[in-house]
Motif scaffolding. Structure first.
Motif, mmCIF file in Angstrom:
data_model
loop_
_atom_site.group_PDB
_atom_site.id
_atom_site.type_symbol
_atom_site.label_atom_id
_atom_site.label_comp_id
_atom_site.label_asym_id
_atom_site.label_seq_id
_atom_site.Cartn_x
_atom_site.Cartn_y
_atom_site.Cartn_z
ATOM 1 N N LEU A 111 0.837 -1.197 0.000
ATOM 2 C CA LEU A 111 0.000 0.000 0.000
ATOM 3 C C LEU A 111 0.879 1.257 0.000
ATOM 4 N N ALA A 112 1.980 1.202 0.758
ATOM 5 C CA ALA A 112 2.876 2.355 0.845
ATOM 6 C C ALA A 112 3.589 2.633 -0.488
ATOM 7 N N THR A 113 3.846 1.579 -1.274
ATOM 8 C CA THR A 113 4.553 1.785 -2.546
ATOM 9 C C THR A 113 3.703 2.539 -3.566
ATOM 10 N N LEU A 114 2.392 2.571 -3.389
ATOM 11 C CA LEU A 114 1.520 3.227 -4.364
ATOM 12 C C LEU A 114 1.852 4.708 -4.518
ATOM 13 N N ALA A 115 2.359 5.327 -3.460
ATOM 14 C CA ALA A 115 2.682 6.755 -3.541
ATOM 15 C C ALA A 115 3.797 7.031 -4.534
ATOM 16 N N THR A 116 4.627 6.040 -4.785
ATOM 17 C CA THR A 116 5.755 6.230 -5.699
ATOM 18 C C THR A 116 5.535 5.554 -7.041
ATOM 19 N N ILE A 117 4.337 5.041 -7.296
ATOM 20 C CA ILE A 117 4.023 4.348 -8.545
ATOM 21 C C ILE A 117 3.061 5.197 -9.363
ATOM 22 N N GLU A 118 3.297 5.275 -10.651
ATOM 23 C CA GLU A 118 2.464 6.102 -11.509
ATOM 24 C C GLU A 118 1.053 5.555 -11.618
ATOM 25 N N ARG A 119 0.117 6.436 -11.517
ATOM 26 C CA ARG A 119 -1.295 6.080 -11.601
ATOM 27 C C ARG A 119 -1.630 5.521 -12.991
ATOM 28 N N GLY A 120 -2.355 4.378 -13.007
ATOM 29 C CA GLY A 120 -2.757 3.764 -14.258
ATOM 30 C C GLY A 120 -1.694 2.890 -14.900
ATOM 31 N N SER A 121 -0.548 2.740 -14.262
ATOM 32 C CA SER A 121 0.544 1.947 -14.826
ATOM 33 C C SER A 121 0.355 0.459 -14.540
ATOM 34 N N ALA A 122 1.153 -0.366 -15.221
ATOM 35 C CA ALA A 122 1.115 -1.809 -14.979
ATOM 36 C C ALA A 122 1.527 -2.122 -13.546
ATOM 37 N N GLU A 123 2.406 -1.287 -12.977
ATOM 38 C CA GLU A 123 2.820 -1.505 -11.596
ATOM 39 C C GLU A 123 1.652 -1.304 -10.633
ATOM 40 N N GLU A 124 0.794 -0.313 -10.909
ATOM 41 C CA GLU A 124 -0.363 -0.107 -10.032
ATOM 42 C C GLU A 124 -1.305 -1.299 -10.106
ATOM 43 N N VAL A 125 -1.515 -1.811 -11.306
ATOM 44 C CA VAL A 125 -2.379 -2.985 -11.466
ATOM 45 C C VAL A 125 -1.807 -4.168 -10.685
ATOM 46 N N SER A 126 -0.506 -4.332 -10.742
ATOM 47 C CA SER A 126 0.137 -5.434 -10.036
ATOM 48 C C SER A 126 -0.016 -5.290 -8.523
ATOM 49 N N VAL A 127 0.174 -4.062 -8.014
ATOM 50 C CA VAL A 127 0.024 -3.835 -6.578
ATOM 51 C C VAL A 127 -1.422 -4.084 -6.156
ATOM 52 N N GLU A 128 -2.353 -3.642 -6.972
ATOM 53 C CA GLU A 128 -3.768 -3.857 -6.657
ATOM 54 C C GLU A 128 -4.089 -5.345 -6.559
ATOM 55 N N ARG A 129 -3.481 -6.118 -7.429
ATOM 56 C CA ARG A 129 -3.682 -7.570 -7.416
ATOM 57 C C ARG A 129 -3.164 -8.176 -6.114
ATOM 58 N N THR A 130 -2.008 -7.703 -5.664
ATOM 59 C CA THR A 130 -1.438 -8.190 -4.412
ATOM 60 C C THR A 130 -2.302 -7.782 -3.219
ATOM 61 N N LEU A 131 -2.828 -6.555 -3.248
ATOM 62 C CA LEU A 131 -3.699 -6.118 -2.155
ATOM 63 C C LEU A 131 -4.961 -6.978 -2.082
ATOM 64 N N ARG A 132 -5.482 -7.363 -3.255
ATOM 65 C CA ARG A 132 -6.649 -8.260 -3.249
ATOM 66 C C ARG A 132 -6.284 -9.617 -2.677
ATOM 67 N N ALA A 133 -5.060 -10.063 -3.008
ATOM 68 C CA ALA A 133 -4.622 -11.362 -2.484
ATOM 69 C C ALA A 133 -4.518 -11.330 -0.962
#
Length: 631
Positions: A523-545
């Motif tokens: 969740l903390a890494t989201l502040a340094t990840i570009e909105r709408g990027s593949a990295e955000e999608v990946s983090v969202e997937r992990t948060l769901r997990a």
């Protein structure tokens, strides 16, 4: 004649191979003696762009192909070898016209010695009190042969050599023969030039002749200007001429050509402006003209275009590699030479360059002293390379060119995009949490920009953390991407899922999510990840997990009467559960249904067993292909 240095260009194999290997050094030094007589060290920072230029590598050069004979001054055969090559009878038989006119024989003369080292200055100055190392090699050249006379361990000048130097009927031609050479001769052999030479006119200095005729001096520069291009390797010039071992092929070629081209250029200079009539110089010029066809027959042209192209291709990629590696955190603004071989662009160019005898080593780096500084911090330590920053380089940045908010936005953008060449930046796509990079300020900001950031850093500390280290100076760490993803949105979404699944209130759902270490890290890494990027999608997937794990942990805890925290740790250790969870993350509908309650006994048995509670029936491993494991 002799200078200061440590390593020579690699040489080996046939004569042409060693010549090409030496070609990269052709611009480094006008003569070996220059370094011993006061030329500033190549390591100096205070040079201007006018003094430091790219290597001048010829597309074609001349190679001496005549006879080269090596002797030691103390050998009984040394005098006989001289007489065989340079005897008056041989000269007159080869050039009867010169014999008829009673012209003098003209010889090229050069000296080499082990590099002198200065202790407290950047260069060594030969003086009466500090004569430096003794002469180790004396070269004599005629129209088709060169005699290399090694003098290591020789304390007295052999009679035959003294006779040659003192014979006023033999003209000796040297390059920049000055007080330093006279002191070296006295220090080495006890031979006093001013006392033993009765007619100094029998020693001719092409450096003085070049100056009088407005020709550039430096043997290599002079040769190019007079249409006789040659190779001059500074590293070979500065090699150990006093070695107890055999001289290398490259050393022999260098020494022979120094003496031969010195002789050749005497005639070319006199063609520019003839000497006064009825002088010894006029007679030497006449001899040179007669010998010229024979001297040209002792040389052959060498095509150097492939080597030159490979050299500059390698130079370009190495320049980029050194610049990038020197900006890596902890690099202290330099890089080890060996690390350059790990850069893919360098590795690719080297494959082609090696076919043309172009190699990457400390010699190559020193040949490009306009770009690099090469140094070794201590004996036995790795060779290091630092980009050269010239004193006359200007920083064009002006604070007035942009508003502070524009400057800060640009800085954050650079930090977000920063990709160090030396390492592969870890991505959240590999399912591991990533520590935000610490970036040396010098890697992305000029000196003026760094000064501006120091002045305003405190006002923007919520965006960029500013640190200071002894090795890297100012270090920057991006805390918030200028187009960062909204962590609050993701948190609310996961809270809603957990509330709906377990009938929790919002406060308890948030507490459980934040108590999960991996959830909080991602969740903390989201502040340094570009909105709408593949990295955000990946983090969202992990948060769901992580949310799903908390849901399943509560259900298992209720069945086996343990706390949900214990159940969470247990189910994460079960291989088949991780596999199915990976499938769930890939959004397979069948897996989603199964994890939602299609096999309650399976969901209960594995964590119960892992937690130490007996299971009613064991669960079998699913036959499905394992998916990527979650964090």
């Amino acid at each position: 004649m002799a200078g200061g240095g440590e390593e020579g260009v690699e040489a080996g194999g046939e004569c042409a191979t060693a010549a090409q290997a030496s070609a990269a050094s052709v611009s480094a030094a006008s003569s070996a003696k220059a370094s011993a007589s006061g030329v500033p060290s190549a390591q100096g920072q205070g040079r201007s762009a006018r003094q430091l230029r790219p290597p001048d590598i010829p597309e074609e050069y001349l190679r001496f192909t005549g006879r080269v004979v090596e002797v030691h001054a103390d050998d009984d055969s040394a005098g006989a070898a001289f007489e065989e090559l340079f005897g008056r009878g041989r000269f007159e038989r080869a050039f009867p016209e010169a014999a008829a006119q009673k012209l003098p024989m003209v010889l090229g003369l050069d000296l080499e010695w082990k590099p002198d080292r200065a202790r407290s200055r950047r260069f060594f100055e030969v003086t009466e009190k500090s004569p430096g190392n003794p002469i180790a090699l004396l070269q004599l050249a005629c129209w088709d042969s060169v005699l290399l006379v090694r003098t290591t361990g020789c304390r007295d000048m052999p009679p035959w050599l003294a006779e040659v130097l003192e014979d006023t009927s033999i003209v000796k031609v040297s390059a920049a023969f000055d007080l330093a050479d006279k002191l070296k001769l006295r220090h080495t052999f006890g031979w006093e030039f001013d006392r033993r030479v009765t007619d100094p006119a029998s020693f001719m200095d092409i450096a003085e002749l070049a100056k009088e005729r407005d020709v550039s001096f430096g043997l290599k520069k002079m040769a190019n200007e007079l249409k006789a291009p040659m190779l001059k390797s500074k590293d070979i010039s500065c090699s150990n001429w006093a070695t107890d071992e055999e001289l290398t092929l490259a050393q022999k070629e260098y020494a022979a050509e120094d003496a031969f081209f010195t002789l050749l250029l005497l005639g070319r200079l006199f063609e520019r402006r003839a000497p006064l009539e009825n002088t010894l110089a006029a007679k030497a010029f006449a001899s040179s003209r007669i010998m010229r066809p024979a001297m040209e027959g002792s040389m052959k042209p060498v095509d150097n275009r492939d080597f030159k192209r490979s050299f500059f291709e390698l130079r370009a990629v190495v320049k980029d590699a050194v610049a990038s590696l020197s900006l890596v955190l902890g690099s202290e603004g330099c890089t080890e030479l060996n690390k350059l071989f790990q850069v893919k662009a360098v590795e690719k160019v080297l494959k082609t360059a090696k076919r043309h005898n172009c190699v990457l080593n400390s010699s190559f780096m020193r040949q490009n002293e306009d770009l690099f500084m090469v140094f070794v911090e201590s004996a036995g330590a790795a060779t290091k390379v630092r980009p050269r920053r010239l004193d006359d380089e200007e920083d064009a940045y002006n604070d007035d060119d942009e508003e502070e908010w524009e400057f800060v936005a640009r800085l954050c953008g650079r930090l977000a995009a920063y990709e160090p060449l030396a390492e592969k930046r870890q991505s959240v796509l590999n399912r591991h949490t990533v520590e935000v990079l610490q970036v040396p300020a010098r890697a992305i900001l000029g000196a003026n920009e760094q000064a501006r950031w120091q002045a305003c850093a405190e006002r923007h500390k919520e965006l960029v953390e500013t640190l200071s280290t002894p090795s890297d100076g100012m270090v920057l760490k991006l805390l918030r991407h200028p187009r960062g993803a909204d962590a609050a949105v993701h948190l609310v979404r996961c809270m809603a899922r957990l509330q709906a699944a377990l009938q929790l209130d919002a406060q308890e759902a948030e507490r459980r999510l934040r108590s999960d270490g991996k959830f909080s890290q991602f969740l903390a890494t989201l502040a340094t990840i570009e909105r709408g990027s593949a990295e955000e999608v990946s983090v969202e997937r992990t948060l769901r997990a992580r949310t799903r794990i908390l849901t399943d942990a509560q259900r298992v805890a209720e069945r086996v009467s343990v706390g949900w925290e214990v159940a969470r740790e247990a189910i994460e250790k079960v291989k088949w559960y991780r596999q199915l969870l990976g499938t769930f993350l890939a959004e397979h509908a069948q897996a989603e249904e199964w994890l939602s309650g299609g096999s309650p006994s399976a969901s209960a048995s594995a964590p119960a067993s892992a937690a130490g509670t007996p299971s009613a029936e064991p669960a079998a491993e699913p036959a499905a292909e394992p998916a990527a494991e979650p964090a």
